[in-house]
Motif scaffolding. Structure first.
Motif, mmCIF file in Angstrom:
data_model
loop_
_atom_site.group_PDB
_atom_site.id
_atom_site.type_symbol
_atom_site.label_atom_id
_atom_site.label_comp_id
_atom_site.label_asym_id
_atom_site.label_seq_id
_atom_site.Cartn_x
_atom_site.Cartn_y
_atom_site.Cartn_z
ATOM 1 N N LEU A 1 -9.046 -66.067 -15.486
ATOM 2 C CA LEU A 1 -9.417 -65.746 -14.110
ATOM 3 C C LEU A 1 -10.621 -66.593 -13.673
ATOM 4 C CD1 LEU A 1 -9.136 -64.095 -11.542
ATOM 5 C CD2 LEU A 1 -10.462 -62.268 -12.633
ATOM 6 N N ALA A 2 -11.623 -66.722 -14.538
ATOM 7 C CA ALA A 2 -12.796 -67.536 -14.205
ATOM 8 C C ALA A 2 -12.398 -68.989 -13.986
ATOM 9 C CB ALA A 2 -13.834 -67.431 -15.320
ATOM 10 N N GLY A 3 -11.493 -69.487 -14.813
ATOM 11 C CA GLY A 3 -11.026 -70.861 -14.666
ATOM 12 C C GLY A 3 -10.266 -71.070 -13.371
ATOM 13 N N THR B 1 -13.586 -75.443 -6.427
ATOM 14 C CA THR B 1 -14.081 -76.817 -6.591
ATOM 15 C C THR B 1 -12.976 -77.859 -6.748
ATOM 16 O OG1 THR B 1 -14.246 -76.781 -9.020
ATOM 17 C CG2 THR B 1 -16.088 -75.843 -7.776
ATOM 18 N N GLY B 2 -11.724 -77.425 -6.860
ATOM 19 C CA GLY B 2 -10.630 -78.377 -6.991
ATOM 20 C C GLY B 2 -10.212 -78.674 -8.411
ATOM 21 N N ARG B 3 -11.016 -78.236 -9.400
ATOM 22 C CA ARG B 3 -10.639 -78.423 -10.797
ATOM 23 C C ARG B 3 -11.489 -77.507 -11.672
ATOM 24 N NH1 ARG B 3 -12.316 -83.942 -13.658
ATOM 25 N NH2 ARG B 3 -11.960 -82.550 -15.415
ATOM 26 N N MET B 4 -11.172 -77.464 -12.943
ATOM 27 C CA MET B 4 -11.931 -76.658 -13.894
ATOM 28 C C MET B 4 -13.280 -77.330 -14.167
ATOM 29 S SD MET B 4 -11.926 -74.049 -15.988
ATOM 30 C CE MET B 4 -12.545 -73.507 -17.572
ATOM 31 N N ARG B 5 -14.365 -76.627 -13.822
ATOM 32 C CA ARG B 5 -15.705 -77.177 -14.037
ATOM 33 C C ARG B 5 -16.506 -76.181 -14.871
ATOM 34 N NH1 ARG B 5 -16.020 -81.624 -10.824
ATOM 35 N NH2 ARG B 5 -14.617 -81.647 -9.005
ATOM 36 N N ASP B 6 -17.060 -76.666 -15.968
ATOM 37 C CA ASP B 6 -17.682 -75.785 -16.953
ATOM 38 C C ASP B 6 -18.818 -74.952 -16.370
ATOM 39 O OD1 ASP B 6 -17.859 -74.988 -19.812
ATOM 40 O OD2 ASP B 6 -19.858 -75.845 -19.626
ATOM 41 N N GLY B 7 -19.678 -75.566 -15.570
ATOM 42 C CA GLY B 7 -20.808 -74.836 -15.012
ATOM 43 C C GLY B 7 -20.374 -73.696 -14.098
#
Length: 291
Positions: free
Chosen positions: A246-248, A255-261
């Motif tokens: 869900l967080a991903g 943001t348009g993609r998976m971003r770690d921060g």
């Protein structure tokens, strides 16, 4: 979604040749690799799989974040989040393999608890890296893994935590793993569920899709069929919650993609919400019959 079509499609579970378009143009939203892949639904058994199925999947893992080193604090949090997902051996001193062991988190957990657990990664470089980190044997060759199984009289378990869906030859791999089990041993697989509310809401932006690395998405009926075809018995199949998906997905939407921060910022709220939603993963236990 699309109309029924005849192609060179071949279902990874039933071998059927008729399919319908499920999702087209799915991009790599984790690593940002160029290109896109399509997913089809088998007309016979309903399995959703990538089409065409890639022969070589190694190119998909350059810069894959799941293979990166993490801090001790992150590892402890991950173990807490994965508590309902990880395999639990029937006996503490069980002997088994973490097949697709990633960065070795579960492997370390098992061995620190007294199990005799080795790992498997198809990449020899990653296998060597994880072996150095964990101190456990990590193989990249099935013959070496078979030797490990013989040394302990057959594995009690083979665990695949979110790795089974990465395989382009699932039935063949299940047969190979089944041959390494002692009677009564089990294969435990945890995979993303396309029929979950999260997957339906987010569509191509669902982080559980993870194109192009996720090749197919089995449901309970597919596990049952695979088990029967491989001389196994489906002992249990249950939904489990997994808040990182869900967080991903929210990170991708925002943001348009998976971003770690962004992912880490969204994890606390996603963890709380996960208690209100049906599980987004399916955990299946396939048992080798006792002789």
């Amino acid at each position: 979604r699309g109309a029924m079509t005849k192609t060179d499609f071949s279902c990874l579970v039933c071998g059927g040749g008729d399919c319908a378009v499920y999702l087209r143009g799915c991009r790599d939203l984790w690593c940002g690799a160029p290109g896109a892949v399509d997913y089809m639904r088998c007309a016979e058994c309903g399995l959703v799989q990538q089409h065409p199925v890639p022969d070589d999947v190694s190119v998909f893992y350059e810069g894959y974040p799941m293979h990166s080193e993490v801090s001790e604090l992150y590892e402890r949090i991950r173990r807490a989040v994965n508590a309902d997902v990880y395999y639990r051996p029937a006996a503490p001193a069980s002997c088994g393999v973490d097949f697709g062991c990633g960065d070795g988190n579960f492997l370390s957990l098992m061995n620190s608890a007294g199990a005799r657990c080795c790992g498997f990664e198809p990449s020899a470089a990653l296998a060597e890296q994880v072996a150095k980190k964990t101190g456990a044997a990590v193989h990249s060759d099935m013959r070496a893994l078979a030797g490990e199984a013989r040394a302990c009289g057959g594995f009690d378990f083979a665990a695949m935590h979110k790795s089974f869906e990465h395989l382009n030859n699932p039935a063949e791999t299940l047969r190979e793993l089944a041959a390494l089990l002692r009677p009564g041993g089990e294969i435990y697989a945890v995979t993303p569920v396309l029929s979950s509310p999260e997957a339906k809401v987010f569509g191509k932006k669902w982080s559980g899709l993870d194109a192009p690395r996720h090749i197919f998405f089995p449901e309970k009926a597919h596990y049952l069929r695979l088990a029967e075809n491989c001389g196994l018995r489906l002992r249990r199949c249950r939904r489990v919650r997994f808040s990182p998906l869900l967080a991903g997905s929210l990170s991708i939407v925002l943001t348009g993609r998976m971003r770690d921060g962004v992912f880490k910022l969204l994890m606390p709220a996603s963890w709380a919400l996960s208690f209100l939603l049906p599980g987004s993963l399916l955990a299946a236990s396939l048992e080798k019959p006792r002789e």
